[in-house]
Design a protein around this motif. Structure first.
Motif, PDB file in Angstrom:
ATOM      1  N   TRP A  17      29.680  -2.735 -42.545  1.00  0.00           N
ATOM      2  CA  TRP A  17      29.031  -1.698 -42.982  1.00  0.00           C
ATOM      3  C   TRP A  17      29.542  -1.212 -44.332  1.00  0.00           C
ATOM      4  O   TRP A  17      29.062  -0.678 -45.224  1.00  0.00           O
ATOM      5  N   ASP A  51      27.028   0.982 -46.916  1.00  0.00           N
ATOM      6  CA  ASP A  51      27.217   2.506 -47.061  1.00  0.00           C
ATOM      7  C   ASP A  51      26.698   2.895 -48.288  1.00  0.00           C
ATOM      8  O   ASP A  51      26.847   2.318 -49.294  1.00  0.00           O
ATOM      9  N   SER A 195      31.612  -5.939 -38.495  1.00  0.00           N
ATOM     10  CA  SER A 195      31.113  -4.418 -37.974  1.00  0.00           C
ATOM     11  C   SER A 195      30.127  -4.327 -36.915  1.00  0.00           C
ATOM     12  O   SER A 195      28.914  -4.857 -36.877  1.00  0.00           O
ATOM     13  N   THR A 197      28.461  -1.718 -36.208  1.00  0.00           N
ATOM     14  CA  THR A 197      27.459  -0.772 -36.949  1.00  0.00           C
ATOM     15  C   THR A 197      26.524  -1.705 -37.641  1.00  0.00           C
ATOM     16  O   THR A 197      25.254  -1.529 -37.386  1.00  0.00           O
ATOM     17  N   ASP A 200      24.321  -3.710 -35.348  1.00  0.00           N
ATOM     18  CA  ASP A 200      22.803  -3.220 -34.971  1.00  0.00           C
ATOM     19  C   ASP A 200      21.847  -3.819 -35.597  1.00  0.00           C
ATOM     20  O   ASP A 200      20.853  -3.770 -34.924  1.00  0.00           O
ATOM     21  N   SER A 234      28.545   1.705 -27.515  1.00  0.00           N
ATOM     22  CA  SER A 234      28.558   1.186 -29.006  1.00  0.00           C
ATOM     23  C   SER A 234      28.327  -0.041 -29.069  1.00  0.00           C
ATOM     24  O   SER A 234      27.766  -0.528 -30.270  1.00  0.00           O
TER      25      SER A 234
END
Length: 597
Positions: A17, A51, A195, A197, A200, A234
Motif C-alpha cells: 500500500w 497511497d 501488504s 491492505t 484486500d 483484518s
C-alpha cells in the motif's frame, strides 16, 4: 546458484500500500526479496504503491538514505503516475463535481509536499468527501468523489494539464487494476502482494497474464491456541477466500499447516521463508567476537507498539539485574508507546540501564555488539529480526509464540524459547546467558550463525521460482477453463450429539472433483472450510468438537460450495441453514408420526 533461470520469465511486481517513513519488518523483507530477485535472477522488480500522499520524490529520497531500493528495483506510486504522466483517454460518462471542491466553510484539509504537489480533502454537508490530487503547478490531476448519493458511489476522474476530464473509473479497484495492467504490460507478470491492505483489492484483480501471490507476514488467527479459531478481522476476508489468489505464501510450515487445517487445505498454499542477510564482515574468530561483547548486554529492535510488548523486555531486565548481572538494554525503534515505555523503565528503576535509540536505518547493526536479542511479541509471521540477529551471532531469546521463533530456534542449541508472557522466565534466561562460560556462548553464537546461513538468498529465490511456476500453471488452468455445469441438489447439516455433520448431493460433478465446503456464521464471523473428493456426486464429513464449537451459538450457518475439476471452477450458494439437532431415533419417529387432517 544464480542466473535468469531461477525465476520464470515475466515482469516481477511487488505490491504494497505504501512505504512508511520508518518502515519495519514487512517492508524490509519485501525490499530484500526484490533486491535478491534483481541481483541473483537478473529480474527487474517494480514496487507498486497506492497511497495518495503527495511528494513521492521525498519518499524516494528517504529510501536512498537507507540504501533502498537496490539496483534493479524501482518504487512507483499510482498518484505520482497520474500527476506527472499523460493518461490514456477513456470513457467519461459522469460529470465530475469540480465545483464541490470550493472550500465554503474553511473545513478543507490540505497537505502540500516540498515539490508543490498537494492533496486536498473537502467534506460536504450531504456526507460526501471529495479528494483532489493536485500537480506541482496547482492544476487538478485526479478528483476522487466518495460516498456519492447516486451511483457510482465512488468515482475517480483524471484530468489533463488543461483541466479537461480524460478518463474515469467507477471504483478505486478499477483504477488500481488499470495501472497494474499498464505496468505489467502485455506479457506474463507476477505480482507478489505483501501488504494486507493491498491484498484486500488485489484479491479482485484478475488479468489474463497476471499471476497473483499473497504473502502472509503475520499470524492469521485472532488469538493464539490454533489451529481452530477465528481469523483476525483484518485478514478474514482475504484468507477465507484463498482461491482468489493463484498462491498464498506463508513464511513457515507450521503456519501453513495451521491455516490449511482451518481453511480446507487449499492446493495453492505454499511456504517460502524470508531470506537472511549475510553480515558485512564474516566472523573469523568466534572467541574474540564473544569477548568483544558485554555478556550482560541485550537489544530489542522493534516498533514501539502494543503487539511488540517491549514493556516485558524492560521488566525482564529489571528482574535480571536483581539476580546479579547488571544487564543493559538497547531499544532500537520508535512508535506510539515510546513515552509510556520510558515511564515503565523509570517505574522499574532501570531508566539508566535502558537506552532508547529511536528509529535507525541500520538498526540490525545493533546485533553486532549485543550479547542477546529479545523478542517479546504477542504474535508474528516469521520475525525477520530473529534471522538478522542470528546471522550476526547475537543469541536470540524469544517468547514461544505463533509463528516463527520455534521454526528457527532450537532451545539451548542456537538460542532460547521462553513461554509466552512469562517475564520471570525471560529474566532468568537473560541472567543465565550472562553468567554462562564463554565457551558455551561461543557455541550458541556459531549455531545461530549456521541456522541463519540456511536461509541464504539464493535458496529462497529458487524456492520463489518454484512457487511462481506452480502458481502460473494454476492461473492458466483457471483462466482458460469453462464453468462446470454443477448444481447443488441436496444439503444436510446435522448436529445430534455435539459434532456437526455435513452431507451434500451434487449434480453435474465428475468423480474426483475437489469440493470445498465453506461454513460461516453471521453473528461471530467465524469461518471454517473443509475439502473432500466427490464420489458419485456425494460429499460428506463430520467436524471435530473444536470445529463444531467454532461455528456454534449463532443459529444458522451460511454454506457455500466451491467445486473444482480439470481446471474449471464453480461456486454454489446454499444460503443460511440451521443444523438439525435431532437424533436418528427422533428423525425416524418424526417421519412415522401420522399427519393430522
Amino acid at each position: 546458484m544464480s542466473g535468469p533461470g531461477l525465476l520464470p520469465p515475466g515482469r516481477q511486481l511487488a505490491i504494497t500500500w505504501s512505504i512508511p517513513d520508518e518502515f519495519g519488518g514487512m517492508t524490509a523483507a519485501m525490499f530484500r526479496r526484490s533486491a535478491a530477485f534483481a541481483r541473483l535472477a537478473g529480474a527487474e522488480v517494480d514496487v507498486l504503491t497506492f497511497d495518495g500522499r503527495p511528494g513521492h520524490p521525498a519518499v524516494r529520497a528517504r529510501l536512498a538514505e537507507r540504501g533502498e531500493p537496490a539496483d534493479g528495483v524501482r518504487v512507483l506510486n499510482l498518484y505520482e503516475r497520474l500527476r506527472t504522466e499523460p493518461v490514456v483517454p477513456g470513457e467519461v460518462g459522469v460529470e465530475p463535481d469540480v465545483a464541490g471542491l470550493e472550500d465554503v466553510d474553511g473545513s478543507a484539509v490540505r497537505e502540500t509536499a516540498a515539490d508543490g504537489s498537494a492533496k486536498v480533502e473537502v467534506s460536504s454537508p450531504d456526507g460526501r468527501t471529495l479528494v483532489a490530487h493536485l500537480r506541482a503547478d496547482g492544476s487538478l490531476a485526479v478528483l476522487d468523489e466518495r460516498a456519492r448519493p447516486e451511483r457510482p458511489k465512488r468515482l475517480l476522474t483524471a484530468f489533463d494539464a488543461d483541466g479537461r476530464p480524460v478518463r474515469q473509473w467507477r471504483s478505486a479497484r478499477a483504477c488500481y487494476a488499470d495501472w497494474i495492467a499498464e505496468v505489467a504490460g502485455d506479457g506474463d507478470a507476477f505480482a507478489i502482494v505483501d501488504s494486507k491492505t493491498a491484498a484486500d483489492f488485489m484479491a479482485h484483480v484478475r488479468l489474463p497474464r497476471l499471476v497473483t501471490l499473497h504473502v502472509v507476514h503475520n499470524a492469521h488467527l485472532a488469538a493464539p491456541g490454533g489451529p481452530i479459531g477465528p481469523l483476525r478481522e483484518s485478514r478474514a476476508e482475504v484468507l477465507s477466500h484463498p482461491e482468489r489468489f493463484d498462491a498464498t505464501v506463508f513464511l513457515t510450515e507450521r503456519q501453513r499447516a495451521d491455516a490449511a487445517t482451518l481453511l480446507g487445505a487449499p492446493e495453492n498454499f505454499a511456504v517460502v521463508p524470508n531470506p537472511a542477510a549475510r553480515p558485512d564482515t564474516p566472523v573469523t574468530d568466534p572467541v574474540a567476537d564473544d569477548a568483544a561483547r558485554d555478556p550482560a548486554s541485550a537489544v530489542v529492535v522493534a516498533a514501539l507498539t502494543a503487539r511488540k510488548r517491549i514493556d516485558h523486555a524492560i521488566r525482564a531486565v529489571a528482574l535480571a539485574r536483581d539476580r546479579g548481572p547488571q544487564v543493559q538494554l538497547h531499544v532500537v525503534g520508535d512508535g506510539p508507546l515510546a513515552e509510556e515505555l520510558r515511564d515503565v523503565a523509570r517505574e522499574e528503576g532501570v531508566a539508566d540501564a535502558v537506552e532508547f535509540a529511536g528509529h535507525r536505518p541500520d538498526g540490525a547493526a545493533a546485533f553486532d555488539e549485543a550479547s542477546v536479542a529479545l523478542l517479546t511479541s504477542t504474535s508474528e509471521g516469521a520475525p525477520l529480526v530473529l534471522l538478522e540477529a542470528m546471522g550476526r551471532g547475537c543469541i536470540p531469546i524469544a517468547y514461544d509464540i505463533e509463528y516463527g521463533p520455534a521454526d528457527v530456534i532450537e532451545h539451548g542449541v542456537n538460542g532460547f524459547l521462553v513461554p509466552a508472557g512469562q517475564v520471570w522466565a525471560l529474566a532468568g534466561t537473560i541472567a543465565r546467558v550472562a553468567r554462562m562460560p564463554s565457551t558455551e556462548r561461543v557455541a550458541l553464537r556459531e549455531a545461530a550463525r549456521a541456522t541463519a546461513a540456511r536461509f541464504d538468498e539464493a535458496s529462497v529465490v529458487a524456492r520463489w521460482g518454484e512457487v511462481e511456476r506452480a502458481a502460473a500453471e494454476r492461473h492458466r488452468a483457471t483462466w482458460s477453463s469453462t464453468e462446470l455445469p454443477a448444481e447443488l441438489e441436496r444439503v444436510r447439516l446435522r448436529r445430534p450429539r455435539g459434532r456437526l455433520g455435513v452431507r451434500l448431493r451434487l449434480g453435474g460433478v465428475p468423480d474426483g472433483a475437489r469440493v470445498t465446503v465453506d461454513l460461516r456464521t453471521r453473528r461471530t464471523d467465524a469461518v471454517l472450510r473443509r475439502s473432500a473428493t466427490a464420489a458419485s456426486g456425494r460429499v460428506g464429513f463430520r467436524l471435530s468438537p473444536a470445529e463444531t464449537e467454532l461455528l456454534s451459538g449463532s443459529g444458522a450457518i451460511l454454506l457455500t460450495v466451491l467445486v473444482e475439476a480439470h481446471g474449471a471452477r464453480v461456486t454454489l450458494d446454499a444460503g443460511d441453514i440451521r443444523p438439525d439437532t435431532r437424533t436418528l431415533v427422533r428423525r425416524v419417529a418424526g417421519r412415522l408420526r401420522p399427519r393430522r387432517g
